[in-house]
Design a protein around this motif. Structure first.
Motif, PDB file in Angstrom:
ATOM      1  N   ARG A   1      -5.137  -0.765  -8.920  1.00 55.16           N
ATOM      2  CA  ARG A   1      -6.640  -0.550  -8.392  1.00 55.16           C
ATOM      3  C   ARG A   1      -7.145  -1.461  -7.489  1.00 55.16           C
ATOM      4  N   LEU A   2      -6.277  -1.966  -6.414  1.00 57.88           N
ATOM      5  CA  LEU A   2      -6.923  -3.048  -5.682  1.00 57.88           C
ATOM      6  C   LEU A   2      -8.034  -2.400  -4.668  1.00 57.88           C
ATOM      7  N   GLY A   3      -8.721  -3.087  -4.376  1.00 55.37           N
ATOM      8  CA  GLY A   3      -9.993  -2.599  -3.604  1.00 55.37           C
ATOM      9  C   GLY A   3      -9.628  -3.527  -2.017  1.00 55.37           C
ATOM     10  N   PRO A   4     -10.671  -3.159  -1.339  1.00 59.66           N
ATOM     11  CA  PRO A   4     -10.657  -3.778   0.104  1.00 59.66           C
ATOM     12  C   PRO A   4     -10.610  -5.403   0.086  1.00 59.66           C
TER      13      PRO A   4
ATOM     14  N   LEU B   1      -5.709  -1.555   5.618  1.00 55.82           N
ATOM     15  CA  LEU B   1      -5.585  -2.997   5.899  1.00 55.82           C
ATOM     16  C   LEU B   1      -6.441  -3.223   6.860  1.00 55.82           C
ATOM     17  N   THR B   2      -6.447  -2.701   8.048  1.00 59.40           N
ATOM     18  CA  THR B   2      -7.463  -3.181   9.393  1.00 59.40           C
ATOM     19  C   THR B   2      -8.584  -3.377   8.856  1.00 59.40           C
ATOM     20  N   GLU B   3      -9.417  -2.157   8.111  1.00 60.94           N
ATOM     21  CA  GLU B   3     -10.672  -2.007   7.728  1.00 60.94           C
ATOM     22  C   GLU B   3     -11.001  -3.022   6.863  1.00 60.94           C
ATOM     23  N   ALA B   4     -10.258  -3.252   5.872  1.00 63.79           N
ATOM     24  CA  ALA B   4     -10.377  -4.563   4.870  1.00 63.79           C
ATOM     25  C   ALA B   4     -10.553  -5.771   5.592  1.00 63.79           C
TER      26      ALA B   4
ATOM     27  N   VAL C   1       0.690  -1.093  -0.024  1.00 64.98           N
ATOM     28  CA  VAL C   1       0.153  -0.117  -0.098  1.00 64.98           C
ATOM     29  C   VAL C   1       0.995   1.230   0.048  1.00 64.98           C
ATOM     30  N   THR C   2       1.803   1.411   0.932  1.00 60.05           N
ATOM     31  CA  THR C   2       2.603   2.632   1.109  1.00 60.05           C
ATOM     32  C   THR C   2       3.359   2.868  -0.212  1.00 60.05           C
ATOM     33  N   SER C   3       3.877   1.906  -1.084  1.00 59.14           N
ATOM     34  CA  SER C   3       4.625   2.198  -2.169  1.00 59.14           C
ATOM     35  C   SER C   3       3.835   2.665  -3.414  1.00 59.14           C
ATOM     36  N   GLY C   4       2.339   2.779  -3.359  1.00 62.00           N
ATOM     37  CA  GLY C   4       1.584   2.935  -4.206  1.00 62.00           C
ATOM     38  C   GLY C   4       1.249   2.051  -5.242  1.00 62.00           C
TER      39      GLY C   4
END
Length: 330
Positions: free
Chosen positions: A67-70, A221-224, A58-61
């Motif tokens: 276009r990854l989702g939860p 990530l936690t919310e996913a 995630v942090t890398s972009g």
């Protein structure tokens, strides 16, 4: 059993038949709040820290570029059971990258999902790498490797993907890792102190209070995980059922050999535990008890009772005993 304390026991009638020892720690933003046993011991956290391993995605972009989702992010943190809902999503994810199952490096695994397993047997087919319980994590690492322009052997310890995973693991646990063991899915699993892992989970739990990029990634990530508990594990699994028992309040993750972690965003707390003999039944029991202790779970919830009062049955189906947490966890 130096440094270990009683965490769970199995009783048959009035007799204690088996005992499981271990260590655990509960951390807040200020540090360790409670500990059982030697919480400073170094362990291999196995799959219980997949959310840490997913942070560079995630942090890398890379996640946004792909276009990854939860659902993808939940799978990146998952130890799934190879059900159709898991394998189909991972296959689609790889296809969107222009990749295939052959690009994974996790190895094939017979699915623990009964329907998927029986379908393979009926069709006289062998399992693929998509069925591997870590295929979502590996899809995430492939996504990161592609984004970084790194080579395809993302599983090797010296690969940029694994270097990024080690750096963030050490940053969140607060100490250099003394080394690694090769996990069941062929990835290096970096060792760390149990109390450091608990502090890392507390960092995740308080991430919503911060605005830096790494913290925002932790929130996603936690919310996913909390939004898609069925993808993190699967039907009937402890991670899935405990998250469903407290919707949106906890993210829990198991790891092989009796490891468990938990993130409690509402309380800003993190939990980590390790069972000395690696028994999953004891780890399930202990994590449920600790989450009840913290008020995150209701002891009367059926999913919680199945872990804290797991029935011991005879061949007739009669209940003849139970697996219960140690009184020190209550």
């Amino acid at each position: 059993m130096t440094g270990w304390v009683l965490m769970a026991e199995a009783a048959r009638g009035p007799f204690v038949e088996s005992q499981h020892f271990g260590a655990a720690a509960i951390a807040g933003p200020e540090g360790i709040r409670e500990a059982w046993g030697d919480a400073g011991r170094v362990i291999l956290p196995r799959s219980a820290i997949k959310m840490i391993q997913a942070l560079p995605l995630v942090t890398s972009g890379a996640a946004d570029a792909a276009r990854l989702g939860p659902e993808h992010l939940a799978l990146a943190c998952a130890s799934h059971q190879g059900a159709e809902m898991h394998t189909r999503r991972v296959a689609d994810w790889l296809d969107a990258l222009g990749l295939s199952e052959a690009d994974l490096r996790c190895g094939p695994q017979m699915p623990s999902d009964r329907a998927a397993r029986e379908a393979l047997i009926r069709a006289k087919e062998t399992p693929t790498q998509l069925h591997n319980n870590c295929s979502g994590k590996h899809a995430g690492m492939l996504t990161l490797a592609r984004h970084l322009g790194a080579g395809p052997e993302y599983h090797l310890p010296g690969h940029p993907v694994q270097i990024a995973c080690r750096e963030v693991f050490e940053a969140l646990t607060g100490a250099p890792s003394p080394g690694y063991g090769i996990d069941g899915c062929a990835l290096p699993n970096f060792a760390g102190r149990l109390d450091g892992i608990a502090r890392a989970m507390a960092w995740f739990a308080t991430a919503h209070e911060r605005e830096d990029a790494r913290s925002r990634a932790a929130v996603r990530l936690t919310e996913a995980m909390m939004a898609h508990p069925e993808l993190v594990a699967g039907e009937g699994r402890t991670c899935t059922e405990l998250m469903r028992a407290a919707p949106g309040a906890i993210a829990v993750k198991t790891g092989a050999e009796g490891v468990f972690t938990a993130i409690l965003p509402e309380q800003g707390l993190g939990v980590a535990l390790k069972i000395a003999d690696g028994a999953a039944r004891a780890a399930d029991c202990a994590i449920a008890a600790l989450l009840v202790r913290l008020g995150a779970l209701d002891a009367k919830d059926p999913a919680v009772r199945r872990r804290m009062e797991a029935a011991v049955l005879n061949r007739r189906g009669d209940e003849v005993g139970a697996i219960r947490p140690a009184t020190a966890l209550g």
